[in-house]
Design a protein around this motif. Structure first.
Motif: not given
Lengths: 160, 160
Positions: B130-134, B140, A152-153
């Protein structure tokens, strides 16, 4: 309670819940860090003590310290987050991992993280997650070695 | 309570706390997603309803829905996390952001995130994260446009 202690590699180190008396020592560890140094001001403990009360009163927060014969040598905060995703799973979120300079290289980071993973399991979590500043490349290798996936980012927005 | 409603661009959309009656609709939104599809099984709501009870009982969790004349068109979960870092700051953690297919492109994602940021401010947070899947590159760009900084790596460990 599982948070009270855990088995580990160094038998002289006890992982235990933090108490009010530990707050000054935890803040010193948080501040003793390339990124933390500019963000803390340990001269006045009042805001930290207030925050500790909120953490300690919340059953989904566990702030622990690594205690080596009365000396604080590490800390970590685990937050249990219930959620609907993944069939109603809870997840464990790890924040504020620190190992004191005097204990680095001893495997204590692994001991602390193993504790957080085990505590997350004990509380029924299906996932443990954390974010790490992109500048902390040593930490990234450490988490990868522990089995974490850098999938994750991590986005942050500072509020003024 | 600030979680009950908020001003927004589309006057027909109300951001409100989720209730038990919303759980099926929220799960449908979570499942209707490239990554969520394989992780959910909405045939049996029992585990989701149990998780909802845990979320709803925790004052540091706010699960909201975007309600457009009785139709659920979005959801988001905000967790308030007290901590010692940054002079005893709390932070807001955003998870499970979803906009229904019927409402995409309407600015609802921004409305939901603006709500989460404002609610975090109202609760004294100094940071929202927060995190966001790459794999979610569109997301993003969205978070960057909202002012978030992609400063961290997000690590996850699945527990078996």
């Amino acid at each position: 309670m599982t948070a009270e202690m855990s088995a580990q590699s160094d038998p002289d180190v006890l992982i235990r819940r933090a108490t009010t008396d530990d707050v000054a020592g935890i803040v010193a560890m948080i501040a003793d860090d390339q990124l933390g140094a500019t963000r803390e001001s340990a001269d006045d403990l009042t805001p930290y003590l207030r925050a500790f009360e909120a953490i300690d009163a919340d059953p989904n927060q566990v702030l622990v310290v690594a205690d080596r014969a009365g000396e604080l040598v590490g800390t970590l905060q685990l937050t249990i987050i219930p959620g609907l995703s993944r069939r109603g799973s809870s997840r464990g979120l790890v924040e504020a991992v620190r190992v004191a300079a005097s204990a680095r290289g001893s495997g204590l980071g692994t001991t602390l993280m193993d504790w957080a993973v085990q505590e997350s399991r004990n509380r029924g979590c299906t996932l443990v997650q954390l974010t790490s500043d992109k500048a902390r490349t040593d930490a990234h290798r450490f988490y990868t070695r522990l089995g974490f996936t850098n999938s994750h980012e991590g986005f942050k927005l500072k509020l003024s």
